[in-house]
Design a protein around this motif. Structure first.
Motif, PDB file in Angstrom:
ATOM      1  N   LEU A  12       1.051  -1.198   0.003  1.00 44.56           N
ATOM      2  CA  LEU A  12       0.207  -0.126   0.409  1.00 44.56           C
ATOM      3  C   LEU A  12       0.633   1.487  -0.255  1.00 44.56           C
ATOM      4  N   VAL A  13       2.135   1.449   0.746  1.00 42.20           N
ATOM      5  CA  VAL A  13       2.706   2.353   0.877  1.00 42.20           C
ATOM      6  C   VAL A  13       3.304   2.372  -0.419  1.00 42.20           C
ATOM      7  N   THR A  14       4.013   1.456  -1.354  1.00 40.47           N
ATOM      8  CA  THR A  14       4.371   1.679  -2.462  1.00 40.47           C
ATOM      9  C   THR A  14       3.493   1.955  -3.555  1.00 40.47           C
ATOM     10  N   ILE A  15       2.064   1.755  -2.923  1.00 44.44           N
ATOM     11  CA  ILE A  15       0.948   2.278  -4.696  1.00 44.44           C
ATOM     12  C   ILE A  15       0.921   3.614  -4.259  1.00 44.44           C
ATOM     13  N   SER A  16       0.453   3.912  -2.728  1.00 48.09           N
ATOM     14  CA  SER A  16       0.561   5.799  -2.299  1.00 48.09           C
ATOM     15  C   SER A  16       1.136   5.875  -2.901  1.00 48.09           C
ATOM     16  N   LYS A  17       3.265   6.217  -3.017  1.00 52.88           N
ATOM     17  CA  LYS A  17       4.088   6.770  -4.028  1.00 52.88           C
ATOM     18  C   LYS A  17       4.333   8.075  -2.413  1.00 52.88           C
ATOM     19  N   VAL A  18       4.718   6.792  -1.467  1.00 54.25           N
ATOM     20  CA  VAL A  18       5.507   7.179  -0.171  1.00 54.25           C
ATOM     21  C   VAL A  18       7.020   7.719  -0.536  1.00 54.25           C
ATOM     22  N   GLY A  19       7.182   6.895  -1.603  1.00 49.86           N
ATOM     23  CA  GLY A  19       8.449   6.373  -1.012  1.00 49.86           C
ATOM     24  C   GLY A  19       9.148   7.600  -1.995  1.00 49.86           C
ATOM     25  N   LYS A  20       8.123   8.294  -2.576  1.00 48.16           N
ATOM     26  CA  LYS A  20       8.574   9.258  -3.995  1.00 48.16           C
ATOM     27  C   LYS A  20       8.841  10.444  -3.248  1.00 48.16           C
ATOM     28  N   ASP A  21       7.915  11.130  -2.199  1.00 51.21           N
ATOM     29  CA  ASP A  21       7.456  11.837  -0.943  1.00 51.21           C
ATOM     30  C   ASP A  21       8.825  11.686  -0.355  1.00 51.21           C
ATOM     31  N   THR A  22       9.498  10.357   0.228  1.00 55.45           N
ATOM     32  CA  THR A  22      10.440  11.000   0.877  1.00 55.45           C
ATOM     33  C   THR A  22      11.757  11.153   0.262  1.00 55.45           C
ATOM     34  N   PHE A  23      11.571  10.255  -0.476  1.00 56.78           N
ATOM     35  CA  PHE A  23      13.423  10.841  -1.969  1.00 56.78           C
ATOM     36  C   PHE A  23      12.677  12.712  -1.960  1.00 56.78           C
ATOM     37  N   ASP A  24      12.117  13.349  -2.286  1.00 62.55           N
ATOM     38  CA  ASP A  24      11.877  14.379  -2.352  1.00 62.55           C
ATOM     39  C   ASP A  24      12.140  15.083  -1.194  1.00 62.55           C
ATOM     40  N   VAL A  25      11.982  15.284  -0.109  1.00 68.22           N
ATOM     41  CA  VAL A  25      11.942  15.503   0.626  1.00 68.22           C
ATOM     42  C   VAL A  25      13.956  15.307   1.916  1.00 68.22           C
ATOM     43  N   PHE A  26      14.744  14.339   1.218  1.00 66.35           N
ATOM     44  CA  PHE A  26      16.071  14.881   1.265  1.00 66.35           C
ATOM     45  C   PHE A  26      16.476  15.212   0.350  1.00 66.35           C
ATOM     46  N   GLN A  27      16.459  14.742  -0.854  1.00 64.56           N
ATOM     47  CA  GLN A  27      16.348  15.798  -1.983  1.00 64.56           C
ATOM     48  C   GLN A  27      16.663  17.298  -1.878  1.00 64.56           C
ATOM     49  N   GLN A  28      15.517  17.712  -1.082  1.00 65.53           N
ATOM     50  CA  GLN A  28      15.853  18.990  -0.374  1.00 65.53           C
ATOM     51  C   GLN A  28      16.938  19.431   0.553  1.00 65.53           C
ATOM     52  N   LEU A  29      16.305  18.592   0.831  1.00 72.44           N
ATOM     53  CA  LEU A  29      17.384  18.633   2.421  1.00 72.44           C
ATOM     54  C   LEU A  29      18.848  18.382   2.353  1.00 72.44           C
ATOM     55  N   LEU A  30      19.322  17.674   1.300  1.00 72.38           N
ATOM     56  CA  LEU A  30      20.263  17.404   0.967  1.00 72.38           C
ATOM     57  C   LEU A  30      21.535  17.864  -0.461  1.00 72.38           C
ATOM     58  N   ARG A  31      20.319  18.584  -0.666  1.00 71.66           N
ATOM     59  CA  ARG A  31      21.153  19.366  -2.061  1.00 71.66           C
ATOM     60  C   ARG A  31      22.287  20.388  -2.187  1.00 71.66           C
ATOM     61  N   ARG A  32      22.268  20.851  -1.348  1.00 68.82           N
ATOM     62  CA  ARG A  32      23.488  21.199  -1.152  1.00 68.82           C
ATOM     63  C   ARG A  32      25.269  20.399  -0.280  1.00 68.82           C
ATOM     64  N   VAL A  33      24.749  19.015  -0.397  1.00 70.82           N
ATOM     65  CA  VAL A  33      25.768  17.984  -0.182  1.00 70.82           C
ATOM     66  C   VAL A  33      26.467  17.372  -1.543  1.00 70.82           C
ATOM     67  N   ALA A  34      27.991  17.019  -1.247  1.00 74.17           N
ATOM     68  CA  ALA A  34      28.715  16.670  -2.679  1.00 74.17           C
ATOM     69  C   ALA A  34      27.874  15.752  -2.442  1.00 74.17           C
ATOM     70  N   ALA A  35      27.425  14.825  -4.524  1.00 74.24           N
ATOM     71  CA  ALA A  35      27.062  13.782  -4.510  1.00 74.24           C
ATOM     72  C   ALA A  35      25.838  13.913  -3.290  1.00 74.24           C
ATOM     73  N   GLY A  36      25.034  14.558  -3.462  1.00 74.98           N
ATOM     74  CA  GLY A  36      23.985  14.355  -2.382  1.00 74.98           C
ATOM     75  C   GLY A  36      22.507  13.917  -3.047  1.00 74.98           C
ATOM     76  N   LEU A  37      22.776  13.293  -4.208  1.00 78.29           N
ATOM     77  CA  LEU A  37      21.360  12.799  -4.297  1.00 78.29           C
ATOM     78  C   LEU A  37      21.521  11.925  -4.504  1.00 78.29           C
ATOM     79  N   GLY A  38      22.579  11.067  -3.952  1.00 86.08           N
ATOM     80  CA  GLY A  38      23.611   9.783  -3.567  1.00 86.08           C
ATOM     81  C   GLY A  38      23.011   9.521  -2.521  1.00 86.08           C
ATOM     82  N   ILE A  39      23.525  10.327  -1.460  1.00 89.27           N
ATOM     83  CA  ILE A  39      22.855  10.114  -0.377  1.00 89.27           C
ATOM     84  C   ILE A  39      21.739  10.457  -0.185  1.00 89.27           C
TER      85      ILE A  39
END
Length: 438
Positions: A74-101
């Motif tokens: 259910l979590v997979t189909i409701s796109k919670v994973g994408k939201d989780t990635f978006d949040v951490f992408q924003q928080l780590l956007r200034r870190v080297a290789a931030g998207l990987g982290i």
């Protein structure tokens, strides 16, 4: 023949049947039935099979399996994973290789909701890899990060493998979940350090050109981050807060989590009657396959105990020159080797009936031993030729230009990070046992 010889032949017979392609559950039931019949007689074997079917599946605890599986789907189909990635992408956007982290941290949080590595690999191969390649990362590195961090799903609680181990070792599911927190954090940090080292020392491996600079997207405002974070935090509080706060047992926590995930999916209108029915069918298929394997493994364990093979092996390993840690090294290497050929749960169900009595006789903490088992099993998800997470990513990406070999190459640094983490857990057992034994 003596019972020990019969038990040894049964183990060899199981290996041959698996090599010939027989389903592992059926193979375990077959050799167990024949083994008990050879040691005693057919009547005893039939009665033991019936007793195993009754004893191994009637426990209330087993309801936790379909509930956590349903919650993960259910979590997979409701796109919670994408939201989780978006949040951490924003928080780590200034870190080297931030998207990987960001992918590692998002996978760690997603793991604390789903507990299934395959779900993490499927979601983040579709969410994180396109974003990373768009920002100038190589496909090899992007898919390697997703493959490596997806294994956190089976270590950070709730974890399906931890549930299976707890049942086989007769340990508390709650304590096994607690034991996964420290190693899970250690592994996530090891992956982040690996990414930072690669970004600084081998830019050609990480970026498409060595002089690449990640392009920056427009920042997401605080309200959007909060809106995306609420479902994630709510599910974590419901499941883990209820479980460790003493309000819910594991089965009730699974039920509460599944209900919460259902509410999120309905609120986001990502669930219609047809897709809900498909999720229920998939949940049933996964649950039946897991419970059937547990039933087969229980019968196999009782047959081995009757034959005396574990006792003889314990004497061989623990009184000879090999010693307890020699046995542990051999056991971990065997798990990693089997991980190249068969899936995680099957490895545990085949080896644990033999290994647990030896580990107990060696004086090992069985919770610590379980964490080592799960980490070693997860290494097999990234190693060729089987590498289940790698093939899941390949099929989810549906990119004809992406070669399986590239994903294996990208995942290799994370395999090394897992082996270093495994060595640290062996050297410092409190990493796994401190919380569980409080």
């Amino acid at each position: 023949m003596t019972p020990v010889e019969i038990g040894s032949l049964a183990v060899l017979g199981l290996i041959v049947l698996i090599y010939l392609g027989m389903p592992i559950g059926i193979g375990m039931l077959s050799v167990s039935f024949i083994g008990v019949a050879a040691i005693r007689n057919d009547v005893v074997s039939l009665r033991m099979m019936a007793a195993v079917a009754n004893d191994s599946l009637r426990e209330y605890l087993f309801a936790v399996v379909p509930l956590f599986v349903l919650m993960g789907l259910l979590v997979t189909i409701s796109k919670v994973g994408k939201d989780t990635f978006d949040v951490f992408q924003q928080l780590l956007r200034r870190v080297a290789a931030g998207l990987g982290i960001a992918t590692v941290f998002a996978n760690a949080v997603f793991a604390s909701i789903t507990g299934i590595s395959i779900a993490s690999a499927t979601v983040f191969s579709r969410v994180a890899v396109p974003e990373m390649t768009r920002h100038g990362y190589t496909k090899k590195f992007a898919t390697g990060v997703v493959a490596g961090s997806s294994v956190l799903g089976m270590l950070i609680p709730p974890s399906l493998l931890m549930i299976v181990y707890a049942v086989l070792a007769e340990e508390s599911v709650g304590r096994m979940f607690l034991a996964g927190i420290g190693p899970g954090i250690l592994l996530a940090l090891a992956f982040c350090v690996t990414i930072l080292l690669l970004a600084r020392s081998n830019k050609g491996f990480v970026f498409q050109r060595e002089d690449d600079v990640e392009e920056q997207d427009e920042p997401i405002n605080g309200l959007a981050i909060l809106r995306k974070s609420v479902p994630i935090i709510s599910l974590i509080l419901i499941v883990l807060g209820g479980l460790y706060g003493g309000f819910l047992n594991p089965t009730e926590a699974g039920a509460a989590g599944a209900f919460g995930a259902l509410v999120i999916a309905l609120a986001r209108r990502s669930l219609d009657p047809r897709s809900f029915w498909s999720l229920l069918v998939e949940t049933g298929q996964i649950t039946v396959s897991v419970l059937f394997l547990i039933l087969a493994a229980t019968f196999f364990s009782r047959m081995l105990a009757m034959s005396g093979v574990p006792r003889e092996l314990a004497e061989l390993f623990l009184t000879g020159p090999v010693g307890p840690y020699g046995f542990l090294l051999f056991y971990i290497l065997l798990i990693i080797a089997l991980g190249c050929l068969i899936d995680s749960i099957s490895i545990m169900l085949i080896l644990l009936p033999i290994a647990l009595p030896i580990a107990s006789a060696a004086g090992f903490d069985l919770i610590w031993f379980g964490v080592l088992t799960v980490v070693a099993v997860e290494v097999g998800l990234l190693t060729p030729p089987f590498g289940l997470s790698v093939y899941i990513i390949k099929s989810a990406m549906d990119d004809p230009d992406l070669k399986v070999g590239e994903i294996f190459q990208g995942a290799f640094p994370f395999v090394l990070a897992m082996l270093v983490s495994l060595a640290l857990i062996i050297a410092f057992p409190p990493i796994a046992t401190w919380l569980a034994r409080l």
